[in-house]
Write a protein that holds these residues in place. Structure first.
Motif, PDB file in Angstrom:
ATOM      1  N   LYS A 148       0.833  -1.194   0.000  1.00 39.69           N
ATOM      2  CA  LYS A 148       0.000   0.000   0.000  1.00 39.69           C
ATOM      3  C   LYS A 148       0.870   1.247   0.000  1.00 39.69           C
ATOM      4  N   VAL A 149       0.365   2.304  -0.600  1.00 42.62           N
ATOM      5  CA  VAL A 149       1.090   3.577  -0.653  1.00 42.62           C
ATOM      6  C   VAL A 149       0.457   4.538   0.342  1.00 42.62           C
ATOM      7  N   GLU A 190      10.682   0.849   1.813  1.00 39.45           N
ATOM      8  CA  GLU A 190      10.552   1.653   0.596  1.00 39.45           C
ATOM      9  C   GLU A 190       9.868   2.961   0.949  1.00 39.45           C
ATOM     10  N   ILE A 233      -1.971   6.128  -4.558  1.00 44.13           N
ATOM     11  CA  ILE A 233      -2.156   6.510  -3.151  1.00 44.13           C
ATOM     12  C   ILE A 233      -3.268   5.628  -2.583  1.00 44.13           C
ATOM     13  N   ASP A 234      -2.994   4.989  -1.454  1.00 45.99           N
ATOM     14  CA  ASP A 234      -3.986   4.146  -0.796  1.00 45.99           C
ATOM     15  C   ASP A 234      -4.371   4.642   0.593  1.00 45.99           C
ATOM     16  N   GLN A 272       6.210   8.724  -7.659  1.00 44.91           N
ATOM     17  CA  GLN A 272       7.163   7.859  -6.976  1.00 44.91           C
ATOM     18  C   GLN A 272       6.652   6.424  -6.830  1.00 44.91           C
ATOM     19  N   PHE A 273       5.352   6.287  -6.471  1.00 43.71           N
ATOM     20  CA  PHE A 273       4.832   4.968  -6.101  1.00 43.71           C
ATOM     21  C   PHE A 273       3.637   4.498  -6.931  1.00 43.71           C
ATOM     22  N   MET A 295       5.352   7.924   1.817  1.00 43.05           N
ATOM     23  CA  MET A 295       5.833   9.261   1.476  1.00 43.05           C
ATOM     24  C   MET A 295       5.847  10.081   2.757  1.00 43.05           C
ATOM     25  N   THR A 305       3.756  11.779  -4.968  1.00 42.47           N
ATOM     26  CA  THR A 305       3.570  10.423  -4.447  1.00 42.47           C
ATOM     27  C   THR A 305       3.190   9.467  -5.561  1.00 42.47           C
ATOM     28  N   ALA A 334       3.970  -0.875   4.199  1.00 42.94           N
ATOM     29  CA  ALA A 334       3.563   0.189   3.284  1.00 42.94           C
ATOM     30  C   ALA A 334       4.772   0.863   2.649  1.00 42.94           C
ATOM     31  N   ARG A 335       4.539   1.416   1.479  1.00 46.98           N
ATOM     32  CA  ARG A 335       5.489   2.330   0.849  1.00 46.98           C
ATOM     33  C   ARG A 335       5.063   3.732   1.287  1.00 46.98           C
TER      34      ARG A 335
END
Length: 269
Positions: free
Chosen positions: A26-27, A75, A103-104, A99-100, A53, A96, A50-51
């Protein structure tokens, strides 16, 4: 025929519940993420898969947290942002995604309170700054991320308010007003975005031992008064909030939205 027969078979009690606390892949965006509650939440989400930011106002603070979490093998990325500036909130969402790829989870933790005192001493400048960061920033970030979350099948918003958003705190009038607005904003998001698969919940911490609240817990008279009114007679720590934030960000809370959760040692009981 029981009502259970009218629906899908029930999942065996406890089946796979522990795995639902994971947020692997998940971001997550966490604002105000370089110290105190925000740092604890960012670290907890990263350790849960999670990844992340990492966002805060100061570049050097953001870089330090990013380096520390990467050293653990997570990450993560970072961006210095002022949540009182709508353009920064919009850029945070855009960067975000760059980068990933999505968004979650959004954790709106960034907050400010430049004044302490009665409403009679409140200035327009203080009002505008407090509401810009504490209310408008979360709104702008979430509005920008809404379509991105919908495209990914939904998401979770966790707003960090305060017990002052439920019961006004002496000397913190404007701050309490802004945190009450954040509680209401959360409920509006939950109502309007639930059909889109986006859940929104709000955490109201009590006295937590952070730099932000140091003027309160370092004042023995204030600390003693708080401790005298709460069943759990200790000052909270950031990790006390982070565990609940993980629950609300993860699928473990898939049936929770519009909730107002106290982390205050029972102070408002």
């Amino acid at each position: 025929m029981s009502t259970h027969d009218l629906h899908e078979p029930l999942t065996p009690a406890g089946a796979d519940v522990l795995s639902r606390f994971r947020v692997d892949g998940k971001v997550a965006i966490v604002t105000g993420a370089t110290r105190g509650i925000g740092l604890s939440i960012a670290t907890t989400l990263a350790r849960a898969g999670a990844r992340v930011m990492v966002s805060s106002r100061k570049v050097d603070h953001v870089d330090a947290v990013v380096q520390a979490l990467r050293a653990e093998g997570h990450e993560v990325a970072g961006l210095a942002s002022n949540m009182g500036t709508p353009a920064d909130a919009h850029e945070l969402a855009a960067r975000t995604v760059e980068q990933f790829d999505g968004i979650d989870i959004i954790v709106n933790n960034a907050a400010t309170n430049p004044m302490f005192g009665p409403l009679q001493s409140a200035t327009n400048e203080a009002f505008d700054k407090i509401f810009a960061v504490n209310v408008k920033g979360p709104l702008e970030l979430c509005k920008t991320a809404h379509a991105i979350m919908v495209e990914r099948g939904g998401g979770a918003v966790v707003n960090i308010s305060s017990i002052g958003g439920v019961t006004p705190e002496a000397g913190l009038g404007l701050y309490s007003m802004s945190k009450a607005a954040l509680v209401s904003l959360t409920k509006v998001m939950a109502q309007e975005w639930g059909a889109d698969g986006i859940r929104a919940n709000v955490i109201c911490p009590g006295l937590i031992k952070t730099k932000f609240s140091a003027a309160l817990w370092q004042d023995h008279a204030i600390a003693d008064k708080v401790l005298g009114q709460q069943p759990l007679r200790r000052i909270g720590v950031p990790d006390d909030v982070a565990g609940l934030a993980l629950f609300l960000a993860s699928d473990a809370s898939a049936y929770c939205t519009g909730g107002v959760y106290m982390v205050d040692g029972g102070y408002l009981t």
